[in-house]
Design a protein around this motif. Structure first.
Motif, short mmCIF file in Angstrom:
data_model
loop_
_atom_site.label_atom_id
_atom_site.label_comp_id
_atom_site.label_asym_id
_atom_site.label_seq_id
_atom_site.Cartn_x
_atom_site.Cartn_y
_atom_site.Cartn_z
N ASN A 168 1.02 -1.12 0.11
CA ASN A 168 -0.09 -0.03 -0.16
C ASN A 168 0.82 1.30 -0.04
O ASN A 168 1.95 1.12 0.67
CB ASN A 168 -0.86 0.12 1.33
CG ASN A 168 -1.88 -1.15 1.22
OD1 ASN A 168 -2.45 -1.49 0.25
ND2 ASN A 168 -2.13 -1.66 2.44
N THR A 169 0.53 2.16 -0.91
CA THR A 169 1.33 3.59 -0.80
C THR A 169 0.32 4.65 -0.72
O THR A 169 -0.72 4.57 -1.37
CB THR A 169 2.04 3.62 -2.22
OG1 THR A 169 1.09 3.52 -3.13
CG2 THR A 169 3.19 2.75 -2.09
N ASP A 170 0.78 5.80 -0.14
CA ASP A 170 -0.21 6.76 -0.11
C ASP A 170 0.27 7.96 -1.17
O ASP A 170 1.43 8.37 -1.10
CB ASP A 170 -0.14 7.74 1.43
CG ASP A 170 -0.72 6.75 2.25
OD1 ASP A 170 -1.79 5.96 2.00
OD2 ASP A 170 -0.41 6.84 3.42
N ALA A 171 -0.65 8.43 -2.09
CA ALA A 171 -0.42 9.49 -2.95
C ALA A 171 0.61 9.15 -4.00
O ALA A 171 0.78 10.03 -4.81
CB ALA A 171 -0.08 10.68 -2.15
N VAL A 172 0.78 7.73 -4.07
CA VAL A 172 1.81 7.46 -5.01
C VAL A 172 1.50 6.02 -5.58
O VAL A 172 1.54 5.08 -4.82
CB VAL A 172 3.39 7.25 -4.62
CG1 VAL A 172 4.34 6.97 -5.99
CG2 VAL A 172 3.80 8.53 -4.05
N LEU A 173 1.27 5.84 -7.05
CA LEU A 173 0.65 4.56 -7.30
C LEU A 173 2.11 4.05 -8.52
O LEU A 173 2.56 4.91 -9.19
CB LEU A 173 -0.28 4.94 -8.39
CG LEU A 173 -0.79 3.73 -9.32
CD1 LEU A 173 -0.86 2.43 -8.39
CD2 LEU A 173 -1.97 3.85 -10.21
N HIS A 174 2.48 2.96 -8.08
CA HIS A 174 3.69 2.31 -9.00
C HIS A 174 3.01 1.34 -9.94
O HIS A 174 2.12 0.63 -9.75
CB HIS A 174 4.54 1.70 -8.11
CG HIS A 174 5.38 2.39 -7.06
ND1 HIS A 174 6.54 2.92 -7.35
CD2 HIS A 174 4.79 2.89 -5.91
CE1 HIS A 174 6.82 3.62 -6.20
NE2 HIS A 174 5.75 3.70 -5.41
N ILE A 175 3.50 1.74 -11.11
CA ILE A 175 3.10 0.70 -12.26
C ILE A 175 4.41 0.49 -13.14
O ILE A 175 5.24 1.03 -12.90
CB ILE A 175 1.99 1.15 -13.26
CG1 ILE A 175 2.44 2.55 -13.85
CG2 ILE A 175 0.77 1.66 -12.43
CD1 ILE A 175 1.47 3.19 -15.05
N PRO A 176 4.33 -0.71 -13.85
CA PRO A 176 5.47 -1.15 -14.82
C PRO A 176 4.91 -0.21 -16.03
O PRO A 176 3.91 0.09 -16.56
CB PRO A 176 5.22 -2.40 -15.18
CG PRO A 176 3.51 -2.97 -14.90
CD PRO A 176 3.12 -1.92 -13.92
N ALA A 177 6.14 0.22 -16.80
CA ALA A 177 5.76 0.85 -18.16
C ALA A 177 5.76 0.15 -19.18
O ALA A 177 6.32 -1.20 -19.10
CB ALA A 177 7.22 2.01 -18.28
N GLY A 178 5.24 0.43 -20.21
CA GLY A 178 5.51 -0.40 -21.65
C GLY A 178 4.11 -1.57 -21.45
O GLY A 178 4.14 -2.53 -22.38
#
Ligand SMILES: [Cu+2]
Length: 259
Positions: A168-178
């Motif tokens: 879980n993260t607050d105010a930051v979403l991590h995704i893979p590029a491409g």
């Protein structure tokens, strides 16, 4: 000079019986005022609006700076819509100009059916077709990595895969590029809206419901997001970031936010 009212005018007695009427009545039987020119503040404000609008054309929250395939589809549709709106506006302005011109015999069929109906219908049909075409293409077809977005007044919490399981993260979403990513969006209080203009469209976050929105980033980077639905006092503070990682570094071993 523009004539406003005279004592001989019907209804002027009502005006004169008011405090305003008694005051202006001291200056004569007729009231005149000079045609008002736009105040300087309006003129300079209009001039100032031009660079501001041009500045908004680009930037991290501009739809016109797409950084992924979904956002590119949307900006293409936006350009088509603007072109259609411009064509219809030009048609109306041309009709107005003709109306102010020299009186002439105008065949009803040519103007009413040809331009009034057929021209407008053609433009609107093209716009409808473009909207359906793009709307279908940006839907979440097929499988994709899923992350979660949880909204509340006035913050976002995201859940995404981590090296040791969901994080879980607050105010930051991590995704893979491409690669395509589906964001499953919900809210715990009022309606919010998830929007990252450079990566995709916007989607409401509704209490008790889970909506799916597909986004994708062409390349690694940081992209700004906002809540796009007014949700109360600190709505403007409901900003967040999407960090797109190089696929070789996915899932991220260390990330900003709350582990
Ligand atoms: Cu909001």
């Amino acid at each position: 000079m523009k004539r406003v009212a005279c004592q001989s005018d019907p209804g002027f007695g009502i005006l004169q019986s008011s405090a305003f009427g008694q005051r202006v009545g001291q200056f004569g039987s007729c009231i005149h005022r000079r045609s008002a020119a736009p105040p300087s503040a309006v003129k300079y404000g209009a001039l100032l609006a031009v660079p501001l609008l041009l500045a908004a054309w680009q930037g991290p929250l501009s739809t016109f700076s797409p950084s992924g395939p979904v956002a590119q589809e949307i900006v293409w549709l936006l350009r088509v819509m603007l072109a259609g709106a411009a064509a219809l506006t030009l048609l109306v302005l041309a009709m107005v100009a003709i109306g102010f011109g020299r009186p002439r015999e105008i065949p009803d069929k040519r103007w009413t059916v040809g331009l009034g109906v057929m021209f407008s219908l053609t433009i609107l049909t093209v716009l409808l077709g473009a909207a359906l075409w793009v709307g279908e293409r940006i839907l979440p077809h097929g499988t994709a990595l899923e992350v979660r977005a949880h909204a509340r007044q006035w913050s976002w919490t995201f859940t995404h895969p981590g090296a040791g399981g969901p994080v879980n993260t607050d105010a930051v979403l991590h995704i893979p590029a491409g690669q395509p990513v589906d964001v499953l969006i919900t809210s715990e209080d009022v309606i919010h809206s998830f929007w990252v203009p450079q990566l995709g469209g916007k989607m409401d976050a509704i209490p008790g419901r889970q909506n799916r929105l597909r986004i994708e980033a062409h390349r690694p980077g940081t992209y700004d997001g906002v809540c796009a639905e007014f949700c109360g006092q600190d709505h403007a503070e409901m900003r967040f970031r999407v960090i797109a990682h190089d696929p070789a570094d996915w899932p991220p071993r260390a990330q900003e936010g709350r582990p």
